[in-house]
Design a protein around this motif. Sequence first.
Motif, PDB file in Angstrom:
ATOM      1  N   THR A  69      24.403 -13.039 -14.171  1.00 29.68           N
ATOM      2  CA  THR A  69      24.106 -14.376 -13.657  1.00 29.68           C
ATOM      3  C   THR A  69      23.331 -15.180 -14.688  1.00 29.68           C
ATOM      4  O   THR A  69      23.551 -16.390 -14.863  1.00 29.68           O
ATOM      5  N   TYR A  70      22.412 -14.522 -15.385  1.00 28.91           N
ATOM      6  CA  TYR A  70      21.609 -15.173 -16.417  1.00 28.91           C
ATOM      7  C   TYR A  70      21.824 -14.483 -17.767  1.00 28.91           C
ATOM      8  O   TYR A  70      22.184 -13.298 -17.827  1.00 28.91           O
ATOM      9  N   ALA A  71      21.594 -15.212 -18.844  1.00 26.85           N
ATOM     10  CA  ALA A  71      21.748 -14.668 -20.194  1.00 26.85           C
ATOM     11  C   ALA A  71      20.868 -13.435 -20.358  1.00 26.85           C
ATOM     12  O   ALA A  71      19.686 -13.455 -20.010  1.00 26.85           O
ATOM     13  N   GLY A  72      21.458 -12.359 -20.847  1.00 24.40           N
ATOM     14  CA  GLY A  72      20.715 -11.133 -21.095  1.00 24.40           C
ATOM     15  C   GLY A  72      20.490 -10.272 -19.865  1.00 24.40           C
ATOM     16  O   GLY A  72      19.908  -9.185 -19.976  1.00 24.40           O
ATOM     17  N   GLN A  73      20.945 -10.703 -18.712  1.00 23.68           N
ATOM     18  CA  GLN A  73      20.759  -9.928 -17.474  1.00 23.68           C
ATOM     19  C   GLN A  73      21.909  -8.929 -17.332  1.00 23.68           C
ATOM     20  O   GLN A  73      22.996  -9.269 -16.906  1.00 23.68           O
ATOM     21  N   GLU A  74      21.638  -7.684 -17.667  1.00 22.15           N
ATOM     22  CA  GLU A  74      22.685  -6.670 -17.691  1.00 22.15           C
ATOM     23  C   GLU A  74      22.805  -5.893 -16.383  1.00 22.15           C
ATOM     24  O   GLU A  74      23.782  -5.167 -16.182  1.00 22.15           O
ATOM     25  N   GLU A  75      21.812  -6.012 -15.517  1.00 30.47           N
ATOM     26  CA  GLU A  75      21.834  -5.269 -14.255  1.00 30.47           C
ATOM     27  C   GLU A  75      21.623  -6.204 -13.067  1.00 30.47           C
ATOM     28  O   GLU A  75      21.086  -7.308 -13.215  1.00 30.47           O
ATOM     29  N   ASP A  76      22.049  -5.750 -11.891  1.00 32.15           N
ATOM     30  CA  ASP A  76      21.786  -6.500 -10.672  1.00 32.15           C
ATOM     31  C   ASP A  76      20.275  -6.587 -10.452  1.00 32.15           C
ATOM     32  O   ASP A  76      19.535  -5.644 -10.764  1.00 32.15           O
ATOM     33  N   ILE A  77      19.831  -7.716  -9.934  1.00 25.90           N
ATOM     34  CA  ILE A  77      18.427  -7.890  -9.588  1.00 25.90           C
ATOM     35  C   ILE A  77      18.309  -7.921  -8.071  1.00 25.90           C
ATOM     36  O   ILE A  77      18.981  -8.705  -7.401  1.00 25.90           O
ATOM     37  N   VAL A  78      17.461  -7.048  -7.536  1.00 21.45           N
ATOM     38  CA  VAL A  78      17.239  -7.001  -6.086  1.00 21.45           C
ATOM     39  C   VAL A  78      15.963  -7.766  -5.785  1.00 21.45           C
ATOM     40  O   VAL A  78      14.895  -7.450  -6.319  1.00 21.45           O
ATOM     41  N   THR A  79      16.061  -8.771  -4.944  1.00 16.40           N
ATOM     42  CA  THR A  79      14.905  -9.606  -4.658  1.00 16.40           C
ATOM     43  C   THR A  79      14.922 -10.054  -3.200  1.00 16.40           C
ATOM     44  O   THR A  79      15.720  -9.551  -2.399  1.00 16.40           O
ATOM     45  N   THR A  80      14.050 -10.980  -2.865  1.00 18.48           N
ATOM     46  CA  THR A  80      13.985 -11.486  -1.494  1.00 18.48           C
ATOM     47  C   THR A  80      14.544 -12.897  -1.422  1.00 18.48           C
ATOM     48  O   THR A  80      14.644 -13.597  -2.434  1.00 18.48           O
ATOM     49  N   SER A  81      14.884 -13.307  -0.223  1.00 18.76           N
ATOM     50  CA  SER A  81      15.442 -14.649  -0.048  1.00 18.76           C
ATOM     51  C   SER A  81      15.091 -15.183   1.331  1.00 18.76           C
ATOM     52  O   SER A  81      14.712 -14.434   2.236  1.00 18.76           O
ATOM     53  N   LEU A  82      15.225 -16.483   1.445  1.00 18.28           N
ATOM     54  CA  LEU A  82      15.092 -17.158   2.731  1.00 18.28           C
ATOM     55  C   LEU A  82      16.436 -17.827   3.015  1.00 18.28           C
ATOM     56  O   LEU A  82      16.795 -18.800   2.354  1.00 18.28           O
ATOM     57  N   PRO A  83      17.217 -17.277   3.960  1.00 18.96           N
ATOM     58  CA  PRO A  83      18.534 -17.850   4.259  1.00 18.96           C
ATOM     59  C   PRO A  83      18.413 -19.302   4.721  1.00 18.96           C
ATOM     60  O   PRO A  83      17.435 -19.673   5.389  1.00 18.96           O
ATOM     61  N   VAL A  84      19.381 -20.107   4.369  1.00 24.15           N
ATOM     62  CA  VAL A  84      19.446 -21.506   4.780  1.00 24.15           C
ATOM     63  C   VAL A  84      20.856 -21.776   5.299  1.00 24.15           C
ATOM     64  O   VAL A  84      21.830 -21.211   4.806  1.00 24.15           O
ATOM     65  N   ALA A  85      20.956 -22.626   6.307  1.00 21.35           N
ATOM     66  CA  ALA A  85      22.269 -22.926   6.877  1.00 21.35           C
ATOM     67  C   ALA A  85      22.345 -24.387   7.294  1.00 21.35           C
ATOM     68  O   ALA A  85      21.334 -25.096   7.337  1.00 21.35           O
ATOM     69  N   ALA A  86      23.559 -24.825   7.580  1.00 24.83           N
ATOM     70  CA  ALA A  86      23.794 -26.175   8.100  1.00 24.83           C
ATOM     71  C   ALA A  86      23.936 -26.082   9.615  1.00 24.83           C
ATOM     72  O   ALA A  86      24.617 -25.193  10.133  1.00 24.83           O
ATOM     73  N   PHE A  87      23.289 -27.008  10.304  1.00 23.34           N
ATOM     74  CA  PHE A  87      23.267 -27.013  11.767  1.00 23.34           C
ATOM     75  C   PHE A  87      23.663 -28.383  12.309  1.00 23.34           C
ATOM     76  O   PHE A  87      23.590 -29.394  11.608  1.00 23.34           O
ATOM     77  N   THR A  88      24.046 -28.404  13.554  1.00 21.53           N
ATOM     78  CA  THR A  88      24.241 -29.638  14.290  1.00 21.53           C
ATOM     79  C   THR A  88      23.735 -29.374  15.712  1.00 21.53           C
ATOM     80  O   THR A  88      22.918 -28.474  15.915  1.00 21.53           O
ATOM     81  N   THR A  89      24.205 -30.128  16.695  1.00 20.56           N
ATOM     82  CA  THR A  89      23.817 -29.880  18.086  1.00 20.56           C
ATOM     83  C   THR A  89      25.060 -29.905  18.967  1.00 20.56           C
ATOM     84  O   THR A  89      26.161 -30.214  18.505  1.00 20.56           O
ATOM     85  N   THR A  90      24.857 -29.602  20.222  1.00 22.25           N
ATOM     86  CA  THR A  90      25.981 -29.602  21.166  1.00 22.25           C
ATOM     87  C   THR A  90      26.524 -31.010  21.398  1.00 22.25           C
ATOM     88  O   THR A  90      27.568 -31.168  22.026  1.00 22.25           O
ATOM     89  N   LYS A  91      25.829 -32.038  20.911  1.00 21.12           N
ATOM     90  CA  LYS A  91      26.347 -33.405  21.025  1.00 21.12           C
ATOM     91  C   LYS A  91      27.617 -33.588  20.200  1.00 21.12           C
ATOM     92  O   LYS A  91      28.453 -34.430  20.524  1.00 21.12           O
ATOM     93  N   MET A  92      27.744 -32.828  19.128  1.00 19.30           N
ATOM     94  CA  MET A  92      28.939 -32.923  18.289  1.00 19.30           C
ATOM     95  C   MET A  92      30.126 -32.305  19.022  1.00 19.30           C
ATOM     96  O   MET A  92      30.020 -31.228  19.609  1.00 19.30           O
ATOM     97  N   ASP A  93      31.282 -32.975  18.970  1.00 25.83           N
ATOM     98  CA  ASP A  93      32.455 -32.440  19.653  1.00 25.83           C
ATOM     99  C   ASP A  93      33.034 -31.257  18.890  1.00 25.83           C
ATOM    100  O   ASP A  93      32.795 -31.087  17.691  1.00 25.83           O
ATOM    101  N   GLU A  94      33.805 -30.450  19.591  1.00 28.23           N
ATOM    102  CA  GLU A  94      34.327 -29.209  19.015  1.00 28.23           C
ATOM    103  C   GLU A  94      35.228 -29.449  17.810  1.00 28.23           C
ATOM    104  O   GLU A  94      35.162 -28.735  16.811  1.00 28.23           O
ATOM    105  N   GLU A  95      36.071 -30.460  17.872  1.00 28.03           N
ATOM    106  CA  GLU A  95      37.016 -30.715  16.787  1.00 28.03           C
ATOM    107  C   GLU A  95      36.294 -31.088  15.498  1.00 28.03           C
ATOM    108  O   GLU A  95      36.659 -30.628  14.417  1.00 28.03           O
ATOM    109  N   THR A  96      35.255 -31.913  15.615  1.00 33.35           N
ATOM    110  CA  THR A  96      34.509 -32.307  14.417  1.00 33.35           C
ATOM    111  C   THR A  96      33.819 -31.099  13.792  1.00 33.35           C
ATOM    112  O   THR A  96      33.868 -30.902  12.572  1.00 33.35           O
TER     113      THR A  96
END
Length: 318
Positions: free
Chosen positions: A234-261
């Motif tokens: 992922t980064y220059a010189g990074q030869e191994e996987d890096i295990v770290t922590t994260s804070l998941p983020v997502a996109a949300f709406t509400t039930t006001k939005m219709d199903e098709e949209t």
Amino acid sequence: MSALIRIVATAIAVGVVAGAASAETRVTYKSAKSGSSYYQMGVELAEAMKAGSGGDISVTVEESQGSVQNVMEVRARGADYVFTTPPSLVGLAQEGKAMFEDKSVPAFDEIRALFPIPSLTMHFVMAQETGATGLADLEGTTILLGKGSFGATEGEKYLDMFGLTESVEIADAELSNAVAALKNGQIDGFVTAGSFPAPNVVEAAASTPVTLLSLTDEQIEETGRTRLVIPAGTYAGQEEDIVTTSLPVAAFTTTKMDEETAYQLTKTYWENKERMADTSPWWGGVTAELMSNITTELHPGAVRYYEEAGIPTDGSTK
């Protein structure tokens, strides 16, 4: 007269069809502070929605002061409102806890998830010459945390949690100076949080030899955060996987939005995510596996797409 009526009726029908054909779904996307990576993601997502839907979906990106504000605005927003925030924050709002204590309203219970976006990922970036490979090796070093950001707060918490507060010197400087300070030897490393590949880490790795620190599974469990792997290369010189922590983020709406949209938004997002990753690599970090981090109930329109696409949604309640 009947001929005239037929002509008028035909004209009206053609007008109705033309109007339907040109109908446009307008959405407001509440993102983050302008200039931030998440605001840039919002702009990229808006462009992808327009291109991917052939112009049928128009997204207006709004600046935000943060995830809490995004959730709070649910109270006054309509069916076109889409916003980003960590799923855990939605849970706190719906339970009336922490920053939402005494502020809970019925509108919070109507929040529904659409899709994950790149996670806030912790990066511990050290000058290679320090020889540091894990958090314990931070002892005796000078680290730049920055101020006021999630990464700064989280980094400070980890230093305290793992008994390093007294043995690590915290540089009094802004995170924007981290790369130059690292290159000039003024600091031994810096801590930053953002979607990967993070621009400041890309810059640091390209300008001087660095090592990204991995956390052990035990350390990750103690932090209470979500485990995430930054793939090798992922980064220059990074030869191994890096295990770290994260804070998941997502996109949300509400039930006001219709199903098709909601369906069209979710479908267009996933079908164009790979194209977005071609120009902005951080979208490549979004995979179907991130669905397990969404603990908020999914919008029925989103559920419809995931069922069609065969994407598991076991992590989300329905």
